[in-house]
Design a protein around this motif. Structure first.
Motif, PDB file in Angstrom:
ATOM      1  N   HIS B  66       0.831  -1.208   0.000  1.00 13.41           N
ATOM      2  CA  HIS B  66       0.000   0.000   0.000  1.00 13.41           C
ATOM      3  C   HIS B  66       0.862   1.254   0.000  1.00 13.41           C
ATOM      4  O   HIS B  66       0.434   2.303  -0.460  1.00 13.41           O
ATOM      5  N   GLY B  67       2.124   1.140   0.495  1.00 13.58           N
ATOM      6  CA  GLY B  67       3.032   2.284   0.440  1.00 13.58           C
ATOM      7  C   GLY B  67       3.338   2.652  -1.012  1.00 13.58           C
ATOM      8  O   GLY B  67       3.279   3.819  -1.407  1.00 13.58           O
ATOM      9  N   LEU B  68       3.614   1.617  -1.835  1.00 15.16           N
ATOM     10  CA  LEU B  68       3.902   1.853  -3.260  1.00 15.16           C
ATOM     11  C   LEU B  68       2.679   2.456  -3.964  1.00 15.16           C
ATOM     12  O   LEU B  68       2.796   3.367  -4.788  1.00 15.16           O
ATOM     13  N   LEU B  69       1.503   1.952  -3.585  1.00 17.91           N
ATOM     14  CA  LEU B  69       0.261   2.477  -4.156  1.00 17.91           C
ATOM     15  C   LEU B  69       0.132   3.971  -3.870  1.00 17.91           C
ATOM     16  O   LEU B  69      -0.216   4.755  -4.754  1.00 17.91           O
ATOM     17  N   GLY B  70       0.432   4.342  -2.624  1.00 17.35           N
ATOM     18  CA  GLY B  70       0.358   5.752  -2.236  1.00 17.35           C
ATOM     19  C   GLY B  70       1.342   6.580  -3.046  1.00 17.35           C
ATOM     20  O   GLY B  70       1.003   7.644  -3.571  1.00 17.35           O
ATOM     21  N   VAL B  71       2.593   6.067  -3.185  1.00 17.21           N
ATOM     22  CA  VAL B  71       3.633   6.825  -3.889  1.00 17.21           C
ATOM     23  C   VAL B  71       3.251   7.018  -5.355  1.00 17.21           C
ATOM     24  O   VAL B  71       3.386   8.105  -5.914  1.00 17.21           O
ATOM     25  N   VAL B  72       2.738   5.960  -6.000  1.00 13.56           N
ATOM     26  CA  VAL B  72       2.475   6.043  -7.440  1.00 13.56           C
ATOM     27  C   VAL B  72       1.130   6.715  -7.727  1.00 13.56           C
ATOM     28  O   VAL B  72       1.028   7.557  -8.613  1.00 13.56           O
ATOM     29  N   LEU B  73       0.093   6.331  -6.970  1.00 10.92           N
ATOM     30  CA  LEU B  73      -1.258   6.791  -7.314  1.00 10.92           C
ATOM     31  C   LEU B  73      -1.705   8.006  -6.497  1.00 10.92           C
ATOM     32  O   LEU B  73      -2.684   8.665  -6.860  1.00 10.92           O
ATOM     33  N   GLY B  74      -1.027   8.297  -5.393  1.00  6.70           N
ATOM     34  CA  GLY B  74      -1.463   9.412  -4.541  1.00  6.70           C
ATOM     35  C   GLY B  74      -2.851   9.140  -3.994  1.00  6.70           C
ATOM     36  O   GLY B  74      -3.137   8.060  -3.500  1.00  6.70           O
ATOM     37  N   ARG B  75      -3.740  10.126  -4.170  1.00 11.43           N
ATOM     38  CA  ARG B  75      -5.107  10.026  -3.645  1.00 11.43           C
ATOM     39  C   ARG B  75      -5.886   8.876  -4.284  1.00 11.43           C
ATOM     40  O   ARG B  75      -6.802   8.324  -3.699  1.00 11.43           O
ATOM     41  N   ARG B  76      -5.529   8.519  -5.537  1.00 16.05           N
ATOM     42  CA  ARG B  76      -6.251   7.450  -6.246  1.00 16.05           C
ATOM     43  C   ARG B  76      -6.039   6.086  -5.593  1.00 16.05           C
ATOM     44  O   ARG B  76      -6.756   5.135  -5.906  1.00 16.05           O
ATOM     45  N   ALA B  77      -5.033   5.967  -4.694  1.00 18.68           N
ATOM     46  CA  ALA B  77      -4.828   4.707  -3.968  1.00 18.68           C
ATOM     47  C   ALA B  77      -6.088   4.353  -3.186  1.00 18.68           C
ATOM     48  O   ALA B  77      -6.358   3.181  -2.936  1.00 18.68           O
ATOM     49  N   LEU B  78      -6.869   5.370  -2.828  1.00 15.33           N
ATOM     50  CA  LEU B  78      -8.103   5.114  -2.067  1.00 15.33           C
ATOM     51  C   LEU B  78      -9.142   4.378  -2.898  1.00 15.33           C
ATOM     52  O   LEU B  78     -10.076   3.792  -2.353  1.00 15.33           O
ATOM     53  N   LEU B  79      -8.989   4.406  -4.229  1.00 19.59           N
ATOM     54  CA  LEU B  79      -9.882   3.614  -5.095  1.00 19.59           C
ATOM     55  C   LEU B  79      -9.349   2.194  -5.227  1.00 19.59           C
ATOM     56  O   LEU B  79     -10.113   1.236  -5.310  1.00 19.59           O
ATOM     57  N   ALA B  80      -8.020   2.076  -5.258  1.00 19.88           N
ATOM     58  CA  ALA B  80      -7.409   0.758  -5.485  1.00 19.88           C
ATOM     59  C   ALA B  80      -7.543  -0.128  -4.249  1.00 19.88           C
ATOM     60  O   ALA B  80      -7.779  -1.329  -4.370  1.00 19.88           O
ATOM     61  N   ILE B  81      -7.409   0.472  -3.067  1.00 19.54           N
ATOM     62  CA  ILE B  81      -7.357  -0.337  -1.846  1.00 19.54           C
ATOM     63  C   ILE B  81      -8.657  -1.104  -1.561  1.00 19.54           C
ATOM     64  O   ILE B  81      -8.601  -2.312  -1.331  1.00 19.54           O
TER      65      ILE B  81
END
Lengths: 253, 201
Positions: B66-81
């Motif tokens: 989830h750290g990588l998701l945050g770094v790459v997607l920023g706020r959009r990580a909240l859709l991926a998670i």
């Protein structure tokens, strides 16, 4: 990686024939009821009913046992600690003291988790993923979440295949060193390459899909129709929910 | 690492769903159509990460990413998670369906913390990508572990030892996750730095 869940999705059984929308709503409500039970005996009844329902689905016993066993490995270690950490209702067993209350809480948590897992498996193993997503779309899950889920489910296998292929390539070239430091760097490069390739491929697939008229909404040939049998199954489910909650409250007071 | 079904009381997991819905809605605001494939690929990566196991004696840990998701997607990580977690619960039995909301909130908030830290580094992140990525991922695991511990701690006296054990179990995860994410970010910085800027084509 094969979609193990899809292997049984096209069989026919009482569970398979149940309209996906009704199945999701009814079993979600039953899951909610099962995880809120407070009495061990009622929770045990809930778990037995949930596992029984799963058995109705004509699924492979071996696969179900593997999945259930995998969940036990995660659940049991945490719960084994509880009888020793609670203080109330102590039992003296030789040199160790076991708390009856801790034992009760551990059993309750275990049975609730088992019921929830069995019900989730009953839905997922008896419905093809596309039908499941389509049903969720009908149940007003936001379009964006359905679209991303669909794309993710599609890319999952290509990404995993890409990763597996490159790890084989590394292993055949002697990169299988057991030292973590020596393994992590090549693995991170493999992950990086897979991500870069997948992103590029995915963007091309998405452009191709948009060229052919895809606008984010999932269309399938599936037509949902409520039959009397769906109603009856949903009503039976409601009766079970009310019965479980009534038994739970009745015993508690 | 994931909270299972049956542990939390209904008001808690109910509140988890409300919080997760709010976070997901915020993650989706202003999303452009061409961003969805990238979100989907990283959701798939988040799912696959839980299948990559590492032996850290005496135990074995799997990645979280989830750290990588945050770094790459920023706020959009909240859709991926939430989607990644739902698929993990459905296909692998990790976590649970009723705890999906709580797990999404824990992972979402920690991914955002990691992402905010990475963005704060600014130019330093592109000069020292390994350290920036490792620190962001480490921070994300630490925040997720602390939130999970707080959740278990709040369940009462008997759960305090389990909570401490859960926090301890996150330390090997933190080490492996920081190393893998650090090297992955370093690789992406070398090969395709555009992925790390959080901007889409």
């Amino acid at each position: 990686m094969r979609a193990e869940v899809e292997l049984f999705a096209h069989r026919t059984s009482l569970l398979h024939r149940w309209d996906a929308r009704w199945k999701i709503v009814s079993l979600a409500a039953l899951t909610g009821a099962c995880v809120s039970l407070q009495q061990v005996s009622v929770a045990a009844l809930g778990a037995v009913l949930a596992v029984g329902l799963l058995m109705f689905g004509r699924l492979s016993a071996r696969v179900l046992m593997t999945r259930l066993a995998a969940a036990q490995v995660l659940l049991l270690p945490c719960l084994l600690v509880l009888p020793f950490t609670f203080r109330a209702d102590p039992w003296q067993l030789g040199p160790v003291t076991i708390s009856g209350e801790g034992f009760r809480v551990a059993a309750l948590l275990y049975l609730r988790a088992l019921a929830a897992l069995a019900l989730a498996m009953a839905v997922v193993y008896s419905t093809p993923m596309v039908t499941l997503l389509r049903a969720l779309q009908t149940l007003r899950l936001p379009r964006l979440l359905v679209e991303i889920s669909l794309l993710t489910y599609r890319y999952l296998f290509s990404l995993w295949w890409e990763l597996t292929r490159m790890r084989w390539a590394l292993a055949t070239r002697g990169f299988g060193s057991p030292a973590a430091q020596a393994r992590i760097r090549p693995l991170a490069s493999v992950i990086g390459v897979s991500l870069v390739r997948s992103v590029e491929r995915t963007e091309r697939i998405h452009q191709a899909m948009r060229c052919r008229g895809f606008a984010g909404r999932l269309h399938t040939l599936q037509r949902f129709a409520t039959r009397p049998a769906d109603w009856i199954k949903a009503c039976a489910c409601a009766v079970v929910i009310v019965g479980l909650l009534w038994l739970d409250r009745g015993r508690g007071s | 690492m994931h909270l299972s079904d049956g542990i939390l009381a209904p008001p808690v997991w109910g509140a988890g769903f409300v919080a997760a819905a709010a976070l997901t809605a915020w993650g989706a605001t202003g999303l452009r159509e061409e961003e969805t494939p990238r979100v989907a690929v990283f959701t798939a990566a988040f799912f696959c990460a839980s299948l990559l196991h590492f032996k850290v004696p005496p135990t074995s840990v799997h990645l979280l990413f989830h750290g990588l998701l945050g770094v790459v997607l920023g706020r959009r990580a909240l859709l991926a998670i939430p989607i990644g977690l739902a698929l993990q619960a459905a296909l692998l039995g990790h976590g649970g369906m009723t705890t999906l909301g709580v797990n999404t909130t824990l992972f979402g908030l920690s991914a955002l913390t990691g992402a905010a830290f990475y963005r704060c580094l600014g130019g330093a992140a592109s000069r020292r990508p390994f350290w920036a990525g490792a620190a962001a991922a480490g921070l994300a695991v630490l925040v997720a572990g602390s939130l999970l511990t707080a959740c278990l701690w709040s369940l009462g006296e008997g759960f305090k030892l389990v909570a401490q054990y859960a926090l301890l179990a996150h330390l090997p995860v933190l080490a492996v996750e920081a190393l893998v994410t650090g090297f992955t970010v370093e690789f992406l910085q070398r090969v395709q730095p555009a992925l790390l800027t959080g901007r889409t084509p």
